[in-house]
Write an enzyme that holds these catalytic residues in place. Structure first.
Site, mmCIF file in Angstrom:
data_model
loop_
_atom_site.group_PDB
_atom_site.id
_atom_site.type_symbol
_atom_site.label_atom_id
_atom_site.label_comp_id
_atom_site.label_asym_id
_atom_site.label_seq_id
_atom_site.Cartn_x
_atom_site.Cartn_y
_atom_site.Cartn_z
ATOM 1 C CD GLU A 81 5.020 -3.692 -3.323
ATOM 2 O OE1 GLU A 81 5.449 -4.037 -4.417
ATOM 3 O OE2 GLU A 81 4.223 -2.756 -3.180
ATOM 4 C CB CYS A 95 7.578 3.833 3.640
ATOM 5 S SG CYS A 95 5.814 4.002 3.445
ATOM 6 C CB CYS A 102 -5.598 -1.152 2.311
ATOM 7 S SG CYS A 102 -6.219 0.130 3.429
ATOM 8 C CB CYS A 106 -8.172 5.741 -0.729
ATOM 9 S SG CYS A 106 -8.302 5.851 1.067
ATOM 10 C CB CYS A 109 -4.574 4.258 -2.452
ATOM 11 S SG CYS A 109 -3.325 3.248 -1.631
ATOM 12 N N GLY A 155 -1.855 -0.643 3.829
ATOM 13 C CA GLY A 155 -2.753 -0.911 4.947
ATOM 14 C C GLY A 155 -3.070 0.276 5.827
ATOM 15 C CD GLU A 156 -6.021 3.379 8.918
ATOM 16 O OE1 GLU A 156 -5.844 4.158 7.974
ATOM 17 O OE2 GLU A 156 -5.692 3.655 10.085
ATOM 18 C CB SER A 187 -0.063 7.977 7.777
ATOM 19 O OG SER A 187 -1.009 8.594 6.936
ATOM 20 C CG LEU A 211 -8.685 16.402 5.862
ATOM 21 C CD1 LEU A 211 -9.525 15.722 6.940
ATOM 22 C CD2 LEU A 211 -8.409 17.852 6.228
ATOM 23 C CG HIS A 212 -6.202 12.676 1.011
ATOM 24 N ND1 HIS A 212 -4.930 13.193 1.099
ATOM 25 C CD2 HIS A 212 -6.079 11.351 1.284
ATOM 26 C CE1 HIS A 212 -4.093 12.219 1.401
ATOM 27 N NE2 HIS A 212 -4.744 11.095 1.536
ATOM 28 C CB CYS A 327 2.592 8.014 -1.370
ATOM 29 S SG CYS A 327 3.733 8.821 -0.301
HETATM 30 N N1 SAH Z 1 -3.835 3.958 5.445
HETATM 31 C C1 SAH Z 1 -3.009 5.006 5.935
HETATM 32 C C2 SAH Z 1 -1.530 4.883 5.597
HETATM 33 C C3 SAH Z 1 -1.135 4.453 4.199
HETATM 34 S S1 SAH Z 1 -1.065 5.589 2.869
HETATM 35 C C4 SAH Z 1 -3.536 6.336 5.523
HETATM 36 O O1 SAH Z 1 -4.542 6.387 4.802
HETATM 37 O O2 SAH Z 1 -3.036 7.361 5.955
HETATM 38 C C5 SAH Z 1 0.143 6.789 3.173
HETATM 39 C C6 SAH Z 1 -0.201 8.113 2.476
HETATM 40 O O3 SAH Z 1 -0.079 8.022 1.048
HETATM 41 C C7 SAH Z 1 -1.640 8.527 2.752
HETATM 42 O O4 SAH Z 1 -1.718 9.881 3.032
HETATM 43 C C8 SAH Z 1 -2.294 8.196 1.435
HETATM 44 O O5 SAH Z 1 -3.506 8.872 1.284
HETATM 45 C C9 SAH Z 1 -1.222 8.598 0.445
HETATM 46 N N2 SAH Z 1 -1.457 8.084 -0.904
HETATM 47 C C10 SAH Z 1 -2.224 7.039 -1.290
HETATM 48 N N3 SAH Z 1 -2.229 6.898 -2.635
HETATM 49 C C11 SAH Z 1 -1.446 7.881 -3.118
HETATM 50 C C12 SAH Z 1 -1.040 8.258 -4.432
HETATM 51 N N4 SAH Z 1 -1.444 7.586 -5.501
HETATM 52 N N5 SAH Z 1 -0.202 9.303 -4.572
HETATM 53 C C13 SAH Z 1 0.228 9.986 -3.481
HETATM 54 N N6 SAH Z 1 -0.114 9.676 -2.214
HETATM 55 C C14 SAH Z 1 -0.943 8.640 -2.031
#
Ligand code: SAH
Length: 335
Positions: A81, A95, A102, A106, A109, A155-156, A187, A211-212, A327
């Site tokens: 996607e 994007c 992945c 997380c 996600c 993905g990462e 990212s 970071l979150h 996202c």
């Molecule tokens: N793996 C990488 C890039 C993919 S995610 C990373 O972790 O940065 C891109 C961004 O979207 C990241 O900051 C991720 O944490 C965020 N993201 C993931 N799930 C989300 C959600 N449900 N709502 C909003 N942002 C989200």
């Protein structure tokens, strides 16, 4: 197709031929090699057979028409996607995904929930951008181009470092997409090996860190990767990156109600990130069935606390929730 093999197939040709072919592909946006009329006929026929450039894909458009999600079917039948976001200021951001699924898992996600299938090849990364370059050309009357590419899809990216960097080099190349490095962002959830390697690349792309959370306890609850990449290890790599590149780094912070969005969290975050060239991007949570998004009033308060400490804070505009294209919602199932 295999991009390396494609490039090698030009070994016996005059040097300029490969550049010519790549320009036809990435700039003239030809849909099959027969259209590359600058190339000799025999060569066109040969590469048309061996290196097809058609992209089998479906597209889904959001109600407001600002977001388009595509589902591309790869050679082995797996799907990936990619999302186009059309901003009011005429920017067109793609994007891009770097992996199918992945491994980072997380908790907020959707991509993590589908597990990890495999890394994407360089061509499979580039064809996501190519799909939308063709799409914009086909659907717009004026000259509309892709202005930004962000590696924030599935993905990462730093777990597929070589292929991602190879794709970025072609994006940036004047015989490729010819897109400025400053318009490309990666990212990462904090894979320090990738941050360290990027610092030595001598390329001016942007780095964002997911970071979150301001402390390891909270972060480990929502991001299992924090076990291997805890906050202090990430910040050490980021500081080294800034020392080498003098470039700004963006810290992404997803706002989850009653998980990481208290005033206390904001104060801890401010303490942690009060440094030159650090900035924070607050992200509203797109529902994936687990958490609740923080109310707007809480996000506002959180932002004010950071700003009061002199931290630069931006808020991410959300696109494409209604097509599962926001996202964290990419999970190869069109909704
Ligand atoms: N793996 C990488 C890039 C993919 S995610 C990373 O972790 O940065 C891109 C961004 O979207 C990241 O900051 C991720 O944490 C965020 N993201 C993931 N799930 C989300 C959600 N449900 N709502 C909003 N942002 C989200």
């Amino acid at each position: 197709m295999d991009l390396k093999k494609f490039q090698q197939s030009f070994d016996g040709e005059p040097k300029y031929r490969l550049n010519q072919a790549q320009k036809s592909l990435f700039q003239d946006l030809i849909k099959n090699w027969q259209e590359a009329i600058g190339l000799p006929l025999a060569l066109r026929e040969k590469i048309n057979k061996e290196f097809p450039i058609g992209i089998p894909a479906e597209a889904f458009t959001s109600k407001d028409k600002n977001t388009v999600k595509t589902l591309i079917t790869l050679e082995d039948g797996l799907k990936v996607e990619t999302v186009l976001m059309r901003h009011a200021d005429k920017r067109n951001t793609i994007c891009v995904s770097s992996q199918i699924g992945c491994p980072m898992n997380c908790s907020f996600c959707a991509t993590g929930k589908m597990g990890f299938k495999r890394n994407l090849e360089t061509w499979e990364i580039l064809e996501q951008i190519l799909f939308f370059a063709r799409y914009l050309k086909l659907t717009s009357s004026e000259d509309v181009n892709i202005t930004n590419v962000v590696f924030m899809g599935m993905g990462e990216p730093f777990l597929n470092y070589e292929n991602v960097m190879d794709a970025i080099k072609i994006l940036n190349d004047k015989n490729g997409f010819n897109l400025g490095a400053r318009h490309i962002s990666i990212s990462t959830c904090g894979v320090t090996e990738g941050i360290e390697k990027l610092a030595d690349e001598n390329i001016q792309i942007n780095l964002a860190i997911s970071l979150h959370a301001p402390d390891n306890k909270t972060r480990s609850k929502i991001m299992p990767a924090n076990k291997n990449y805890p906050i202090e290890k990430i910040l050490k790599a980021v500081d080294e990156y800034i020392k080498k590149t003098n470039r700004q780094v963006m810290f992404e912070y997803i706002m989850l109600k009653n998980v990481n969005d208290s005033e206390e969290h904001a104060r801890s975050l401010a303490k942690l990130l009060k440094k030159p060239l650090y900035m924070v991007n607050l992200i509203a949570y797109n529902p994936t069935g687990i958490y609740d998004p923080s109310p707007a009033s809480q996000i506002k308060k959180f932002k004010e606390i950071l700003e009061h400490e002199g931290i630069t804070v931006t808020q991410r505009h959300e696109f494409g929730q209604d097509i599962g294209g926001a996202c964290g919602q990419l999970a190869t199932s069109p909704r």
